[in-house]
Motif scaffolding. Structure first.
Motif, mmCIF file in Angstrom:
data_model
loop_
_atom_site.group_PDB
_atom_site.id
_atom_site.type_symbol
_atom_site.label_atom_id
_atom_site.label_comp_id
_atom_site.label_asym_id
_atom_site.label_seq_id
_atom_site.Cartn_x
_atom_site.Cartn_y
_atom_site.Cartn_z
ATOM 1 N N MET A 1 0.638 -1.505 0.109
ATOM 2 C CA MET A 1 0.236 -0.223 0.064
ATOM 3 C C MET A 1 0.977 1.507 0.088
ATOM 4 O O MET A 1 1.894 0.966 0.901
ATOM 5 N N HIS A 2 -0.091 2.132 -0.868
ATOM 6 C CA HIS A 2 1.377 3.146 -0.871
ATOM 7 C C HIS A 2 0.144 4.721 -1.241
ATOM 8 O O HIS A 2 -0.956 4.789 -1.467
ATOM 9 N N GLY A 3 0.954 5.293 -1.187
ATOM 10 C CA GLY A 3 0.149 7.193 -1.477
ATOM 11 C C GLY A 3 -1.218 7.651 -0.995
ATOM 12 O O GLY A 3 -0.925 7.107 0.755
ATOM 13 N N HIS A 4 -1.801 7.744 -1.852
ATOM 14 C CA HIS A 4 -2.807 8.278 -0.155
ATOM 15 C C HIS A 4 -3.714 6.812 0.021
ATOM 16 O O HIS A 4 -4.745 7.167 1.793
ATOM 17 N N ASP A 5 -3.512 5.548 -0.158
ATOM 18 C CA ASP A 5 -3.766 4.601 0.495
ATOM 19 C C ASP A 5 -3.771 4.452 2.022
ATOM 20 O O ASP A 5 -4.583 4.196 2.354
ATOM 21 N N VAL A 6 -2.584 4.349 2.225
ATOM 22 C CA VAL A 6 -1.921 4.470 3.342
ATOM 23 C C VAL A 6 -2.436 5.607 3.868
ATOM 24 O O VAL A 6 -3.084 5.123 5.530
ATOM 25 N N LEU A 7 -2.331 6.226 3.697
ATOM 26 C CA LEU A 7 -3.329 8.407 4.615
ATOM 27 C C LEU A 7 -4.783 7.525 5.012
ATOM 28 O O LEU A 7 -5.361 7.885 5.998
ATOM 29 N N ASN A 8 -5.257 7.146 3.900
ATOM 30 C CA ASN A 8 -6.399 6.894 3.948
ATOM 31 C C ASN A 8 -6.821 5.838 4.962
ATOM 32 O O ASN A 8 -7.590 5.959 5.881
ATOM 33 N N ALA A 9 -6.656 4.479 4.752
ATOM 34 C CA ALA A 9 -6.534 3.308 5.710
ATOM 35 C C ALA A 9 -5.914 3.585 7.027
ATOM 36 O O ALA A 9 -6.329 3.283 8.257
ATOM 37 N N LYS A 10 -4.834 4.814 8.044
ATOM 38 C CA LYS A 10 -4.337 5.282 8.651
ATOM 39 C C LYS A 10 -5.623 5.468 9.363
ATOM 40 O O LYS A 10 -5.490 4.646 11.129
ATOM 41 N N ALA A 11 -5.864 6.661 8.689
ATOM 42 C CA ALA A 11 -7.059 7.270 9.117
ATOM 43 C C ALA A 11 -7.769 5.765 10.358
ATOM 44 O O ALA A 11 -8.590 6.560 11.463
ATOM 45 N N LYS A 12 -8.584 5.241 9.930
ATOM 46 C CA LYS A 12 -9.439 4.183 10.470
ATOM 47 C C LYS A 12 -8.782 3.341 11.301
ATOM 48 O O LYS A 12 -9.834 2.317 11.965
ATOM 49 N N ALA A 13 -7.296 2.910 10.711
ATOM 50 C CA ALA A 13 -6.920 1.351 11.322
ATOM 51 C C ALA A 13 -6.842 1.532 12.504
ATOM 52 O O ALA A 13 -5.709 0.418 13.267
ATOM 53 N N ALA A 14 -5.988 2.900 13.075
ATOM 54 C CA ALA A 14 -4.669 3.013 13.975
ATOM 55 C C ALA A 14 -5.746 2.912 15.463
ATOM 56 O O ALA A 14 -6.386 2.750 15.850
ATOM 57 N N VAL A 15 -4.582 1.742 16.507
ATOM 58 C CA VAL A 15 -4.802 1.307 17.297
ATOM 59 C C VAL A 15 -3.844 1.333 18.483
ATOM 60 O O VAL A 15 -2.945 1.992 18.235
ATOM 61 N N ILE A 16 -4.788 1.133 19.851
ATOM 62 C CA ILE A 16 -3.867 1.578 21.171
ATOM 63 C C ILE A 16 -3.824 -0.020 21.695
ATOM 64 O O ILE A 16 -4.796 -1.128 21.991
ATOM 65 N N LEU A 17 -2.766 -0.963 21.988
ATOM 66 C CA LEU A 17 -2.701 -1.585 23.286
ATOM 67 C C LEU A 17 -2.055 -1.463 24.832
ATOM 68 O O LEU A 17 -1.624 -0.449 25.260
ATOM 69 N N VAL A 18 -3.493 -1.386 25.285
ATOM 70 C CA VAL A 18 -2.748 -1.451 26.675
ATOM 71 C C VAL A 18 -2.605 -3.229 27.410
ATOM 72 O O VAL A 18 -3.567 -4.212 27.190
ATOM 73 N N ARG A 19 -1.870 -2.743 28.779
ATOM 74 C CA ARG A 19 -2.310 -4.041 29.411
ATOM 75 C C ARG A 19 -2.423 -4.144 30.884
ATOM 76 O O ARG A 19 -1.842 -3.207 31.411
ATOM 77 N N MET A 20 -3.480 -5.030 31.227
ATOM 78 C CA MET A 20 -3.821 -4.779 32.763
ATOM 79 C C MET A 20 -3.655 -5.856 32.981
ATOM 80 O O MET A 20 -4.128 -6.683 32.857
ATOM 81 N N ARG A 21 -4.408 -6.314 34.498
ATOM 82 C CA ARG A 21 -4.328 -7.540 35.280
ATOM 83 C C ARG A 21 -5.320 -8.125 34.348
ATOM 84 O O ARG A 21 -6.168 -7.609 35.224
ATOM 85 N N PRO A 22 -5.246 -9.626 34.461
ATOM 86 C CA PRO A 22 -6.416 -9.704 34.085
ATOM 87 C C PRO A 22 -7.235 -9.775 34.865
ATOM 88 O O PRO A 22 -8.665 -10.270 34.284
#
Length: 359
Positions: free
Chosen positions: A229-250
């Protein structure tokens, strides 16, 4: 005490009111055949304008946008055939409609002099009644009720004016379809670090830590070494696919029914896009497990399925189910089962439909 001054002649006599000049009748006023001929001419203008507007739409869909006309001798340039045709048809239609209306007003509408006396700024009931009477008289004198040929042809031409607007609005870009309901996340796609692009193992994330991530597809290359993926396709996809990982005690996590296996050793993955107006969020309070949006202070409890506990956000943060692949890296089990993005009414309606389909 004021005195009213009168205009006088050298002899001292007041100037007589000259009155109005003798009315000059138009040919259409005295010759019924000329009146009918003028009516047909005006209707023809409106009819041709309608055909030109239809031609605009036909030209838009049939003329190759790369075709040229009036190419110079070297054959290296010229006028765009599509732009030339669209401008000619739309401009001609507007010209004919305007000319027809002017001719209608000058040659067929009522043609007699009207004297309007000055009056106070405040209108009386009698004045308002007189205005309405004048308006009704103007409608009657225009002949719009007695000349259905002109009326219907004008309405047809004005109605056809909407066709170019529809075509040009459609040209603003492709329709989104169901793209708003999906992201680039696929089953088995690795979660990588947002900066380095390195895949993440559960052991890389400590309790209380937040990691910004994204799909591995943004860093993948084909057999020839080119980015998938390159160009504006990457920017458009990143706008929705960005995530955060968090770790907590189960033991601190309260998963909703059906989400018991969406995490790995206390590691949960959520969308980074706030469900209020779409701001990126990563202000993490590890003691309370709360995530704060910096734009309007919407607060989400990541230990309780991303539930909104404060602020204007309407929906919980979408959660991405996680698993571990054969090499021990964190991967997505599927795409987000919820719509990623701000909470607009049509998105909520589509979310309800999606929930019903999943049920």
């Amino acid at each position: 005490m004021t005195q009213e001054l009168e205009k006088t002649t050298p002899a001292g006599d007041p100037i007589a009111d000259p009155g109005l000049p003798e009315h000059q009748y138009r040919p259409q006023d005295v010759d019924p055949a000329q009146e009918k001929r003028t009516e047909r001419q005006i209707a023809t203008m409106f009819g041709v304008a309608t055909l030109l507007l239809l031609g605009f739409c036909v030209a838009y869909f049939t003329i190759d946008q790369d075709a040229l006309i009036f190419v110079n001798g070297a054959g290296t340039g010229g006028w765009s055939a599509m732009n030339f045709t669209l401008g000619l048809t739309l401009g001609g239609a507007l010209l004919l409609i305007g000319t027809g209306i002017i001719q209608w007003a000058k040659k067929l509408m009522g043609d007699h002099e009207i004297i309007e006396m000055r009056h106070p700024a405040r209108s009386s009931e009698e004045d308002r009644s007189a205005v309405m009477a004048d308006i009704n008289a103007g409608i009657e004198e225009s002949g719009i009720g007695r000349r259905p040929l002109i009326r219907n042809s004008l309405l047809g031409a004005l109605g056809a004016m909407g066709l170019p607007a529809i075509v040009m609005l459609r040209d603003l870009g492709p329709l989104p379809g169901d793209k708003l309901m999906h992201t680039v996340w696929k089953p088995g796609m690795r979660v990588v670090n947002d900066v380095s692009g390195q895949p993440i193992r559960p052991s890389d994330v400590e309790v209380g830590q937040l990691v910004n991530g994204q799909p591995a597809i943004f860093f993948e290359t084909d057999d020839e070494g080119h980015a998938v993926m390159h160009g504006h396709d990457v920017l458009n996809a990143k706008a929705k696919a960005a995530v955060i990982l968090v770790r907590m005690r189960p033991e601190d996590i309260t998963p909703a029914e059906g989400r018991e296996n969406w995490g790995v050793d206390g590691i949960l993955c959520y969308s980074k896009i706030c469900t209020h107006v779409g701001c990126p969020i990563s202000l993490w309070e590890q003691q309370t497990h709360h995530l704060l949006c910096p734009c309007h202070q919407s607060t989400f409890d990541l230990a309780d399925n991303g539930k909104v506990i404060f602020g204007p956000a309407y929906r919980p943060l979408p959660q991405l189910p996680l698993a571990v692949d054969e090499e021990g890296y964190l991967v997505a089990v599927s795409d987000f089962p919820e719509i990623v993005g701000p909470s607009y009414s049509f998105l909520d309606r589509d979310q309800k439909k999606l929930d019903e389909e999943m049920a």
